[in-house]
Design a protein around this motif. Structure first.
Motif, PDB file in Angstrom:
ATOM      1  N   ALA A  58      54.925  43.659  82.855  1.00 45.87           N
ATOM      2  CA  ALA A  58      54.468  44.832  82.073  1.00 45.87           C
ATOM      3  C   ALA A  58      53.799  44.138  80.237  1.00 45.87           C
ATOM      4  O   ALA A  58      54.312  43.409  80.521  1.00 45.87           O
ATOM      5  CB  ALA A  58      55.560  46.256  81.613  1.00 45.87           C
ATOM      6  N   ASP A  59      52.642  44.433  80.278  1.00 40.90           N
ATOM      7  CA  ASP A  59      52.500  44.009  78.535  1.00 40.90           C
ATOM      8  C   ASP A  59      53.155  45.439  76.938  1.00 40.90           C
ATOM      9  O   ASP A  59      54.055  45.694  77.646  1.00 40.90           O
ATOM     10  CB  ASP A  59      51.244  44.539  78.600  1.00 40.90           C
ATOM     11  CG  ASP A  59      50.470  42.991  78.950  1.00 40.90           C
ATOM     12  OD1 ASP A  59      50.678  42.048  79.057  1.00 40.90           O
ATOM     13  OD2 ASP A  59      49.792  43.495  80.418  1.00 40.90           O
ATOM     14  N   GLY A  60      53.007  44.309  76.494  1.00 40.47           N
ATOM     15  CA  GLY A  60      53.067  44.695  75.300  1.00 40.47           C
ATOM     16  C   GLY A  60      54.277  43.746  73.825  1.00 40.47           C
ATOM     17  O   GLY A  60      53.263  42.065  74.114  1.00 40.47           O
ATOM     18  N   ARG A  61      54.760  44.182  72.716  1.00 34.46           N
ATOM     19  CA  ARG A  61      55.715  42.887  71.834  1.00 34.46           C
ATOM     20  C   ARG A  61      56.854  43.087  72.007  1.00 34.46           C
ATOM     21  O   ARG A  61      57.606  44.712  72.045  1.00 34.46           O
ATOM     22  CB  ARG A  61      55.207  42.670  71.329  1.00 34.46           C
ATOM     23  CG  ARG A  61      54.851  41.956  70.167  1.00 34.46           C
ATOM     24  CD  ARG A  61      53.618  42.401  68.466  1.00 34.46           C
ATOM     25  NE  ARG A  61      53.639  41.122  68.104  1.00 34.46           N
ATOM     26  CZ  ARG A  61      53.430  40.100  67.894  1.00 34.46           C
ATOM     27  NH1 ARG A  61      52.946  39.463  68.824  1.00 34.46           N
ATOM     28  NH2 ARG A  61      53.174  38.488  67.026  1.00 34.46           N
ATOM     29  N   ILE A  62      57.409  41.685  71.775  1.00 35.28           N
ATOM     30  CA  ILE A  62      59.202  42.013  70.451  1.00 35.28           C
ATOM     31  C   ILE A  62      59.073  41.792  69.527  1.00 35.28           C
ATOM     32  O   ILE A  62      58.382  41.574  69.492  1.00 35.28           O
ATOM     33  CB  ILE A  62      59.840  40.787  71.722  1.00 35.28           C
ATOM     34  CG1 ILE A  62      59.885  41.205  73.092  1.00 35.28           C
ATOM     35  CG2 ILE A  62      61.423  41.017  71.154  1.00 35.28           C
ATOM     36  CD1 ILE A  62      60.433  42.073  73.624  1.00 35.28           C
ATOM     37  N   ALA A  63      59.275  43.013  69.014  1.00 35.93           N
ATOM     38  CA  ALA A  63      59.587  42.825  67.364  1.00 35.93           C
ATOM     39  C   ALA A  63      60.912  42.724  66.554  1.00 35.93           C
ATOM     40  O   ALA A  63      61.696  43.275  67.557  1.00 35.93           O
ATOM     41  CB  ALA A  63      58.851  44.472  67.033  1.00 35.93           C
ATOM     42  N   VAL A  64      61.013  41.783  65.389  1.00 37.77           N
ATOM     43  CA  VAL A  64      62.074  41.841  65.044  1.00 37.77           C
ATOM     44  C   VAL A  64      62.068  42.086  63.534  1.00 37.77           C
ATOM     45  O   VAL A  64      61.094  41.926  62.591  1.00 37.77           O
ATOM     46  CB  VAL A  64      62.051  40.032  65.224  1.00 37.77           C
ATOM     47  CG1 VAL A  64      61.337  39.151  64.075  1.00 37.77           C
ATOM     48  CG2 VAL A  64      63.494  39.759  65.208  1.00 37.77           C
ATOM     49  N   ALA A  65      63.543  42.096  63.016  1.00 33.55           N
ATOM     50  CA  ALA A  65      63.333  42.688  61.719  1.00 33.55           C
ATOM     51  C   ALA A  65      64.937  41.586  61.159  1.00 33.55           C
ATOM     52  O   ALA A  65      65.813  41.926  62.526  1.00 33.55           O
ATOM     53  CB  ALA A  65      63.473  43.730  61.353  1.00 33.55           C
ATOM     54  N   ALA A  66      65.261  40.813  60.243  1.00 37.61           N
ATOM     55  CA  ALA A  66      66.907  40.704  60.306  1.00 37.61           C
ATOM     56  C   ALA A  66      66.195  40.581  58.784  1.00 37.61           C
ATOM     57  O   ALA A  66      65.982  40.497  57.882  1.00 37.61           O
ATOM     58  CB  ALA A  66      66.136  39.312  60.654  1.00 37.61           C
ATOM     59  N   GLU A  67      67.486  40.650  58.274  1.00 36.73           N
ATOM     60  CA  GLU A  67      68.218  40.525  56.701  1.00 36.73           C
ATOM     61  C   GLU A  67      69.518  40.105  56.611  1.00 36.73           C
ATOM     62  O   GLU A  67      70.960  41.077  57.010  1.00 36.73           O
ATOM     63  CB  GLU A  67      67.747  41.224  55.902  1.00 36.73           C
ATOM     64  CG  GLU A  67      67.624  41.620  54.419  1.00 36.73           C
ATOM     65  CD  GLU A  67      67.867  42.999  53.628  1.00 36.73           C
ATOM     66  OE1 GLU A  67      67.877  42.463  52.668  1.00 36.73           O
ATOM     67  OE2 GLU A  67      67.001  44.083  53.788  1.00 36.73           O
ATOM     68  N   GLY A  68      70.024  39.164  55.938  1.00 36.50           N
ATOM     69  CA  GLY A  68      71.643  38.866  55.916  1.00 36.50           C
ATOM     70  C   GLY A  68      71.917  38.612  57.159  1.00 36.50           C
ATOM     71  O   GLY A  68      71.104  38.387  58.081  1.00 36.50           O
ATOM     72  N   GLY A  69      73.324  39.411  57.808  1.00 35.94           N
ATOM     73  CA  GLY A  69      74.146  38.882  58.876  1.00 35.94           C
ATOM     74  C   GLY A  69      73.857  40.513  59.928  1.00 35.94           C
ATOM     75  O   GLY A  69      73.898  40.576  61.090  1.00 35.94           O
ATOM     76  N   LYS A  70      72.096  40.837  59.785  1.00 26.60           N
ATOM     77  CA  LYS A  70      71.746  42.416  60.304  1.00 26.60           C
ATOM     78  C   LYS A  70      70.802  41.707  61.175  1.00 26.60           C
ATOM     79  O   LYS A  70      69.821  41.578  59.728  1.00 26.60           O
ATOM     80  CB  LYS A  70      71.666  43.227  59.764  1.00 26.60           C
ATOM     81  CG  LYS A  70      73.035  43.823  59.255  1.00 26.60           C
ATOM     82  CD  LYS A  70      73.149  45.533  58.707  1.00 26.60           C
ATOM     83  CE  LYS A  70      74.342  45.971  58.145  1.00 26.60           C
ATOM     84  NZ  LYS A  70      74.246  46.895  57.025  1.00 26.60           N
ATOM     85  N   ALA A  71      70.371  42.267  62.202  1.00 25.42           N
ATOM     86  CA  ALA A  71      69.402  42.095  62.860  1.00 25.42           C
ATOM     87  C   ALA A  71      68.785  42.760  64.166  1.00 25.42           C
ATOM     88  O   ALA A  71      69.887  42.825  64.628  1.00 25.42           O
ATOM     89  CB  ALA A  71      68.842  39.618  62.943  1.00 25.42           C
ATOM     90  N   VAL A  72      67.707  43.102  63.917  1.00 25.89           N
ATOM     91  CA  VAL A  72      67.183  43.639  65.615  1.00 25.89           C
ATOM     92  C   VAL A  72      65.797  43.103  66.190  1.00 25.89           C
ATOM     93  O   VAL A  72      64.982  42.459  65.717  1.00 25.89           O
ATOM     94  CB  VAL A  72      66.860  45.168  64.899  1.00 25.89           C
ATOM     95  CG1 VAL A  72      68.087  45.884  64.682  1.00 25.89           C
ATOM     96  CG2 VAL A  72      65.427  45.435  63.921  1.00 25.89           C
ATOM     97  N   LEU A  73      66.055  43.501  67.410  1.00 23.59           N
ATOM     98  CA  LEU A  73      64.545  42.528  68.430  1.00 23.59           C
ATOM     99  C   LEU A  73      64.282  44.956  69.137  1.00 23.59           C
ATOM    100  O   LEU A  73      65.318  45.608  69.193  1.00 23.59           O
ATOM    101  CB  LEU A  73      64.897  42.140  69.278  1.00 23.59           C
ATOM    102  CG  LEU A  73      65.955  40.741  69.127  1.00 23.59           C
ATOM    103  CD1 LEU A  73      65.972  40.266  69.866  1.00 23.59           C
ATOM    104  CD2 LEU A  73      64.392  39.826  68.090  1.00 23.59           C
ATOM    105  N   VAL A  74      63.069  44.772  68.768  1.00 24.12           N
ATOM    106  CA  VAL A  74      62.776  46.003  69.756  1.00 24.12           C
ATOM    107  C   VAL A  74      61.602  45.733  70.210  1.00 24.12           C
ATOM    108  O   VAL A  74      60.521  45.156  70.643  1.00 24.12           O
ATOM    109  CB  VAL A  74      61.722  47.182  68.486  1.00 24.12           C
ATOM    110  CG1 VAL A  74      61.595  48.391  69.688  1.00 24.12           C
ATOM    111  CG2 VAL A  74      63.257  47.667  67.776  1.00 24.12           C
ATOM    112  N   GLU A  75      61.815  46.036  71.694  1.00 17.02           N
ATOM    113  CA  GLU A  75      60.667  46.054  73.337  1.00 17.02           C
ATOM    114  C   GLU A  75      60.196  47.500  73.097  1.00 17.02           C
ATOM    115  O   GLU A  75      60.423  48.535  72.998  1.00 17.02           O
ATOM    116  CB  GLU A  75      61.198  45.530  74.093  1.00 17.02           C
ATOM    117  CG  GLU A  75      59.830  45.359  75.400  1.00 17.02           C
ATOM    118  CD  GLU A  75      60.429  45.218  77.178  1.00 17.02           C
ATOM    119  OE1 GLU A  75      59.496  45.089  77.419  1.00 17.02           O
ATOM    120  OE2 GLU A  75      61.464  45.316  76.973  1.00 17.02           O
TER     121      GLU A  75
END
Length: 293
Positions: A58-75
């Motif tokens: 499948a196609d798409g993207r993994i997006a990321v956001a991070a700050e300090g000790g917190k981080a997320v990935l979203v497919e």
């Protein structure tokens, strides 16, 4: 017995890397059962590994956001690579990742109801993107780490994302471990994480691959041989056991030990893993529309 079709043989070949004739024989020997055939090939020493689990469809993207000790990935998935590179899609992906981090949403269902700066929910914004790009767009998965320790977030080419929580060491090492996980995709972190069922199956396969001469050796020698093979398999399948990609002369475990560090958590997302994409048979479709099939 299931029919041994060319497409079934092709699928088994892609999964195992074995030759076409070997795959056909394996399917015939196992009544067309592709899973049993894959294992049969491994026992014959004709296949290195089953690639089914790592197939990307499948196609798409993994997006990321991070700050300090917190981080997320979203497919976020799209139907085509073309849309995955579209400005509207990319802006949506970035916005959703930031919203996931700021909101503290624990899963995708909660994330869909998060309100954005525009006043829309993530789900409403998704529907708007669908209208703009003309393809189905889905927020499929997310992963997050909130920690008082080092947290590294790494995305490779927009298609593979990794989060690593590291106790001890430093931010640079945490990022290096995240890069290693992106490249090598170890199924387990430590040897203690490897399931007994996995080891039992690998032992069975290694025994089946051995020559009759080796099998005739004394039990204690045979056990040492098998133990050595299993230790190698464990090393290949664990983060700690693999050679570190940034210094292949050392294992990841040795690098961590030298830094007084320990990996507490690993999250890895790759675009489309686990999704089976339909393969269109254009020749058949043309024939069907022409009334020839």
């Amino acid at each position: 017995m299931a029919e041994i079709t060319a497409s079934l043989v092709k699928e088994l070949r892609e999964r195992t890397g074995a030759g076409m004739m070997e795959c056909k024989k394996a399917l015939t020997e196992n009544g067309g059962d592709i899973d049993a055939a894959a294992e049969w090939l491994r026992k014959q020493g004709l296949a290195k590994a089953d690639k089914k689990a790592s197939r990307i469809a499948a196609d798409g993207r993994i997006a990321v956001a991070a700050e300090g000790g917190k981080a997320v990935l979203v497919e976020i998935n799209s139907e085509t690579d073309f849309v995955a590179k579209d400005g509207n899609f990319l802006a949506f992906a970035e916005t959703v990742a930031k919203a996931a981090l700021a909101s503290g949403a624990a899963d995708v269902e909660a994330l869909k109801n998060v309100k954005l700066a525009s006043g829309e929910t993530v789900e409403e914004a998704r529907a708007a993107v669908v209208a703009k790009v003309g393809e189905n767009v889905q927020v499929r998965r997310m992963a997050r780490v909130d920690s008082a320790h080092h947290v590294a977030a790494y995305v490779h080419g927009g298609r593979i994302g990794v989060l690593v929580e590291l106790k001890g060491g430093d931010a640079e090492l945490a990022k290096g471990i995240a890069m290693h996980v992106a490249a090598m995709n170890p199924p387990y972190v430590k040897a203690s994480d490897v399931p007994a069922e996995f080891l039992a199956k690998e032992k069975e396969i290694e025994l089946a691959k051995m020559s009759e001469k080796d099998k005739a050796k004394p039990a204690e020698i045979l056990e040492k041989i098998i133990s050595g093979k299993l230790n190698k398999i464990v090393s290949e399948n664990t983060l700690y056991g693999q050679p570190y990609v940034l210094d292949t002369n050392q294992s990841v475990e040795a690098v961590l030990k030298a830094a007084g560090a320990e990996v507490l958590a690993v999250r890895r997302l790759a675009v489309g893993e686990g999704i089976e994409k339909k393969e269109d048979d254009f020749a058949a479709e043309v024939m069907k529309q022409a009334g020839l099939a």
